[in-house]
Design a protein around this motif. Structure first.
Motif, PDB file in Angstrom:
ATOM      1  N   PHE A  77       0.834  -1.208   0.000  1.00  0.00           N
ATOM      2  CA  PHE A  77       0.000   0.000   0.000  1.00  0.00           C
ATOM      3  C   PHE A  77       0.868   1.257   0.000  1.00  0.00           C
ATOM      4  O   PHE A  77       0.562   2.240  -0.681  1.00  0.00           O
ATOM      5  CB  PHE A  77      -0.921  -0.012   1.209  1.00  0.00           C
ATOM      6  CG  PHE A  77      -1.864   1.153   1.272  1.00  0.00           C
ATOM      7  CD1 PHE A  77      -3.011   1.182   0.499  1.00  0.00           C
ATOM      8  CD2 PHE A  77      -1.593   2.238   2.106  1.00  0.00           C
ATOM      9  CE1 PHE A  77      -3.877   2.263   0.546  1.00  0.00           C
ATOM     10  CE2 PHE A  77      -2.447   3.318   2.160  1.00  0.00           C
ATOM     11  CZ  PHE A  77      -3.598   3.333   1.376  1.00  0.00           C
ATOM     12  N   ALA A  78       1.960   1.236   0.768  1.00  0.00           N
ATOM     13  CA  ALA A  78       2.851   2.395   0.799  1.00  0.00           C
ATOM     14  C   ALA A  78       3.546   2.615  -0.540  1.00  0.00           C
ATOM     15  O   ALA A  78       3.806   3.760  -0.933  1.00  0.00           O
ATOM     16  CB  ALA A  78       3.886   2.213   1.913  1.00  0.00           C
ATOM     17  N   LEU A  79       3.849   1.518  -1.260  1.00  0.00           N
ATOM     18  CA  LEU A  79       4.495   1.636  -2.561  1.00  0.00           C
ATOM     19  C   LEU A  79       3.513   1.944  -3.685  1.00  0.00           C
ATOM     20  O   LEU A  79       3.929   2.169  -4.822  1.00  0.00           O
ATOM     21  CB  LEU A  79       5.251   0.344  -2.897  1.00  0.00           C
ATOM     22  CG  LEU A  79       6.455   0.017  -1.997  1.00  0.00           C
ATOM     23  CD1 LEU A  79       7.009  -1.355  -2.339  1.00  0.00           C
ATOM     24  CD2 LEU A  79       7.536   1.077  -2.143  1.00  0.00           C
ATOM     25  N   GLY A  80       2.221   1.929  -3.378  1.00  0.00           N
ATOM     26  CA  GLY A  80       1.221   2.224  -4.396  1.00  0.00           C
ATOM     27  C   GLY A  80       0.934   1.082  -5.336  1.00  0.00           C
ATOM     28  O   GLY A  80       0.370   1.294  -6.423  1.00  0.00           O
ATOM     29  N   ILE A 117       9.780   0.062  -8.642  1.00  0.00           N
ATOM     30  CA  ILE A 117       8.885  -0.452  -7.598  1.00  0.00           C
ATOM     31  C   ILE A 117       9.002  -1.969  -7.502  1.00  0.00           C
ATOM     32  O   ILE A 117       8.939  -2.547  -6.403  1.00  0.00           O
ATOM     33  CB  ILE A 117       7.437  -0.028  -7.878  1.00  0.00           C
ATOM     34  CG1 ILE A 117       7.339   1.493  -7.963  1.00  0.00           C
ATOM     35  CG2 ILE A 117       6.506  -0.555  -6.804  1.00  0.00           C
ATOM     36  CD1 ILE A 117       7.726   2.198  -6.674  1.00  0.00           C
ATOM     37  N   ALA A 118       9.181  -2.626  -8.651  1.00  0.00           N
ATOM     38  CA  ALA A 118       9.347  -4.082  -8.627  1.00  0.00           C
ATOM     39  C   ALA A 118      10.599  -4.478  -7.853  1.00  0.00           C
ATOM     40  O   ALA A 118      10.599  -5.458  -7.096  1.00  0.00           O
ATOM     41  CB  ALA A 118       9.396  -4.630 -10.045  1.00  0.00           C
ATOM     42  N   LEU A 119      11.693  -3.716  -8.016  1.00  0.00           N
ATOM     43  CA  LEU A 119      12.912  -3.996  -7.253  1.00  0.00           C
ATOM     44  C   LEU A 119      12.687  -3.780  -5.763  1.00  0.00           C
ATOM     45  O   LEU A 119      13.225  -4.525  -4.926  1.00  0.00           O
ATOM     46  CB  LEU A 119      14.054  -3.109  -7.764  1.00  0.00           C
ATOM     47  CG  LEU A 119      14.612  -3.465  -9.141  1.00  0.00           C
ATOM     48  CD1 LEU A 119      15.674  -2.442  -9.546  1.00  0.00           C
ATOM     49  CD2 LEU A 119      15.216  -4.868  -9.123  1.00  0.00           C
ATOM     50  N   LEU A 120      11.911  -2.776  -5.431  1.00  0.00           N
ATOM     51  CA  LEU A 120      11.601  -2.555  -4.009  1.00  0.00           C
ATOM     52  C   LEU A 120      10.780  -3.713  -3.447  1.00  0.00           C
ATOM     53  O   LEU A 120      10.964  -4.113  -2.296  1.00  0.00           O
ATOM     54  CB  LEU A 120      10.847  -1.233  -3.840  1.00  0.00           C
ATOM     55  CG  LEU A 120      11.659   0.039  -4.129  1.00  0.00           C
ATOM     56  CD1 LEU A 120      10.773   1.275  -3.988  1.00  0.00           C
ATOM     57  CD2 LEU A 120      12.858   0.130  -3.188  1.00  0.00           C
ATOM     58  N   VAL A 121       9.879  -4.269  -4.254  1.00  0.00           N
ATOM     59  CA  VAL A 121       9.114  -5.432  -3.798  1.00  0.00           C
ATOM     60  C   VAL A 121      10.022  -6.639  -3.630  1.00  0.00           C
ATOM     61  O   VAL A 121       9.863  -7.432  -2.689  1.00  0.00           O
ATOM     62  CB  VAL A 121       7.968  -5.725  -4.783  1.00  0.00           C
ATOM     63  CG1 VAL A 121       7.241  -7.019  -4.402  1.00  0.00           C
ATOM     64  CG2 VAL A 121       6.978  -4.568  -4.815  1.00  0.00           C
TER      65      VAL A 121
END
Length: 370
Positions: free
Chosen positions: A250-253, A294-298
């Protein structure tokens, strides 16, 4: 008066397996190994027969296992409610409340997916276009028509195997009926296990010979204590993982944060490999909708949650219920998956933990169970 001669002594043993008189002799080490070997073979045959029988009646076995899981969750609630109302009413209240809670969660997920459907379609299309443009740029330099050719090949493959896909869909519908039947049987078993499971087990022990009743009682108590501890612990670990994943997504959108968190909750029931698989799905969704950053952050989230689960949650939450080495857990999960697929991967660890706890209980109290 002459003394009688001493009786002849046994000839000294030879280190090569024969006595000095030429008589064959089996070494003690080989005797011991042979004794252990035939016992291990006998145990293996029994285990094989048991699993073969369970394989023939796997739906019933899965239903009973799910019934025990539901009982482990609802029995404390029913026991608490039984202080203020009759036992049957307390069991009915606990079961109906659990059903309402599960159906409410599924309805919430369905509503979220339905609300975000149109926006998700646009985001997925835009995300796939971004991925195509990235792959056409250095260092990949794929030709622009590569994806068009891939789409045409997929279309031809689907059209050529249309009948196979239809039959697979129909078999999937029959599988859905089987799943619903198993769930209904599991719920039916859970109601009676929650209401009078202790009396049912006592009746079963009373049917055994007198010499085996105490061992059955001790082993059953240890098995249920370990099983309930494992169930409560894995629910706590899965819930914690789901909350962490939901907050982070949710925080990453990332869209579908709640459904992906629910997927993480379900996947956490498969130790070691469930959570990474669920978070890999979340990474794919993030890649298609929010881009590679964002995928790398996941993906980094996969690593962080894996470390939290492996080094904090499992040692603290599960150590008081299940004391198994991580290597044993990994071998149990892989062996269960090879033997019975996803269901085997789920049930392998609690079965191994229950068997080990029963063995320890019977070994530590030999005088009482003799």
């Amino acid at each position: 008066m002459s003394t009688p001669p001493d009786p002849p002594s046994d000839p000294p043993a030879s280190p090569f397996g024969r006595s000095s008189g030429g008589e064959a002799r089996v070494p003690d080490a080989l005797r011991t190994a042979a004794a252990y070997a035939w016992r291990i073979i006998a145990v293996g045959v029994v285990v094989r027969v048991v699993f073969s029988v369970l394989g023939e009646f796997h739906r019933i076995a899965v239903a009973v296992f799910l019934g025990l899981v539901i009982t482990a969750v609802l029995r404390p609630v029913a026991g608490l409610l039984a202080r203020f109302m009759p036992r049957p009413l307390a069991v009915a209240t606990a079961v109906i409340g659990g059903i309402v809670l599960v159906l409410g969660g599924l309805a919430l997920v369905g509503e979220i997916v339905a609300e975000q459907r149109s926006g998700l379609e646009k985001e997925f299309v835009a995300g796939i276009d971004r991925i195509e443009h990235r792959l056409e740029e250095p260092p990949f330099r794929l030709p622009p028509d590569a994806f068009d050719d891939l789409q045409s090949r997929i279309g031809k493959l689907l059209s050529s195997h249309r009948s196979t896909l239809i039959s697979t869909a129909l078999s999937g519908a029959s599988r859905l009926v089987e799943v619903l039947t198993v769930l209904a049987l599991a719920l039916f078993c859970a109601v009676f296990f929650t209401h009078s499971g202790d009396r049912q087990w006592q009746w079963l022990c009373d049917q055994l010979p007198v010499a085996a009743r105490q061992r059955c009682t001790v082993g059953g108590a240890a098995a249920w204590r370990t099983f309930t501890g494992y169930t409560h612990g894995i629910l706590l670990v899965a819930g914690t993982n789901a909350v962490l994943v939901g907050i982070a997504l949710f925080a990453l959108g990332v869209p579908l944060a709640v459904p992906l968190a629910l997927l993480e909750f379900v996947a956490a029931f498969i130790p070691l490999i469930g959570s990474p698989i669920a978070l890999a799905v979340a990474a794919v969704v993030a890649l298609a909708t929010k881009g590679p950053l964002i995928a790398l952050l996941v993906v980094a989230l996969v690593v962080v949650i894996g470390q939290i689960e492996g080094h904090l949650l499992h040692p603290i939450v599960m150590s008081w219920a299940v004391r198994l080495h991580p290597v044993v857990v990994a071998l149990a999960v892989v062996g269960g998956a090879v033997a019975a697929g996803a269901i085997g991967a789920v049930v392998a660890v609690p079965l191994v933990a229950v068997a080990w706890s029963v063995y320890q209980a019977l070994r530590s109290r030999p005088a009482e169970v003799a």
